[in-house]
Design an enzyme around this catalytic site. Sequence first.
Site, PDB file in Angstrom:
ATOM      1  N   PRO A  13       0.849  -1.214   0.000  1.00  0.00           N
ATOM      2  CA  PRO A  13       0.000   0.000   0.000  1.00  0.00           C
ATOM      3  C   PRO A  13       0.875   1.251   0.000  1.00  0.00           C
ATOM      4  O   PRO A  13       1.839   1.335   0.746  1.00  0.00           O
ATOM      5  CB  PRO A  13      -0.784  -0.107   1.319  1.00  0.00           C
ATOM      6  CG  PRO A  13      -0.623  -1.505   1.782  1.00  0.00           C
ATOM      7  CD  PRO A  13       0.667  -2.007   1.217  1.00  0.00           C
ATOM      8  N   GLU A  14       0.563   2.182  -0.875  1.00  0.00           N
ATOM      9  CA  GLU A  14       1.299   3.442  -0.966  1.00  0.00           C
ATOM     10  C   GLU A  14       0.464   4.544  -0.309  1.00  0.00           C
ATOM     11  O   GLU A  14      -0.658   4.294   0.136  1.00  0.00           O
ATOM     12  CB  GLU A  14       1.562   3.780  -2.444  1.00  0.00           C
ATOM     13  CG  GLU A  14       2.458   2.781  -3.154  1.00  0.00           C
ATOM     14  CD  GLU A  14       3.925   2.903  -2.733  1.00  0.00           C
ATOM     15  OE1 GLU A  14       4.279   3.886  -2.066  1.00  0.00           O
ATOM     16  OE2 GLU A  14       4.708   2.014  -3.077  1.00  0.00           O
TER      17      GLU A  14
END
Length: 271
Positions: free
Chosen positions: A2-3
């Site tokens: 996840p960014e």
Amino acid sequence: MPELPEVETILRGIKPSIVNQTIKNVTIRHYGLRWPVPQNIQKNLKNKVINAVIRRGKYLIFELNKEAVILHLGMSGTLRILTQYSPPKKHDHIDIAMANGVILRFADPRRFGAFLLTKNKFTYHPLLKNLGPEPLDKIFTGNYLWSHAQNRKMAVKSFIMDNKIVVGVGNIYAAEALFLACINPKTPVNKISQGRYDQLTKAIKCILRQAIKRGGTTLKDFVNSEGKPGYFANQLNVYGRAGMPCIKCCTLLISIQIGQRSTVYCEKCQS
Ligand SMILES: [Zn+2]
């Protein structure tokens, strides 16, 4: 992994169900995350009110009265809101049950995530205290990047991915922002003018805002969903397109390694 935009979307998804709620019970099924989950955390969290949930870089911070929970999704973590109890699956390591009946469930198959408690202000925590500014914050400007670049020679791509310089610019967003700003990812940071850094900071903000906006469209499905918003940067110009033609000039995009990360760019458009 996840960014920043995905973490921001998760934050917006869980916030309405848990802010101002009292924690009734915490269940830890697996203590072995990236750092061990503190043994006493259940006792410390019981009956505490979650005053706020915020994001700092890719960390989610649950602010209680004095303490704070620091949560990181690692490589594969997800959070979801259950409005009623359902039996946990294999990788559902943590449940936080609220007095209103809602359960926040943390799953993490690869267990690179973190679930920690800090008794001091969270900004002093060793994981957070050296983080650079948020990319969407006003203080993240061309002048800020330019002034931090003067005594360095590293490649600009590694520079903007350094959490001490600015948080949350991951590999995808760095490659896309450099394309948008027409900057070669290998360029030494002290060779870039302030004007070009202005373009680069604008490009980073623009790409992250777009991705957050796209993520927002997944929010309606967040409750009781898999809690996996995925990548939002679905209109990628360079990332993952090595060997394909540049969308501006049709030159074939090339892939190189910078700081052990693959980077795709256009030799003609990015100088
Ligand atoms: Zn090109």
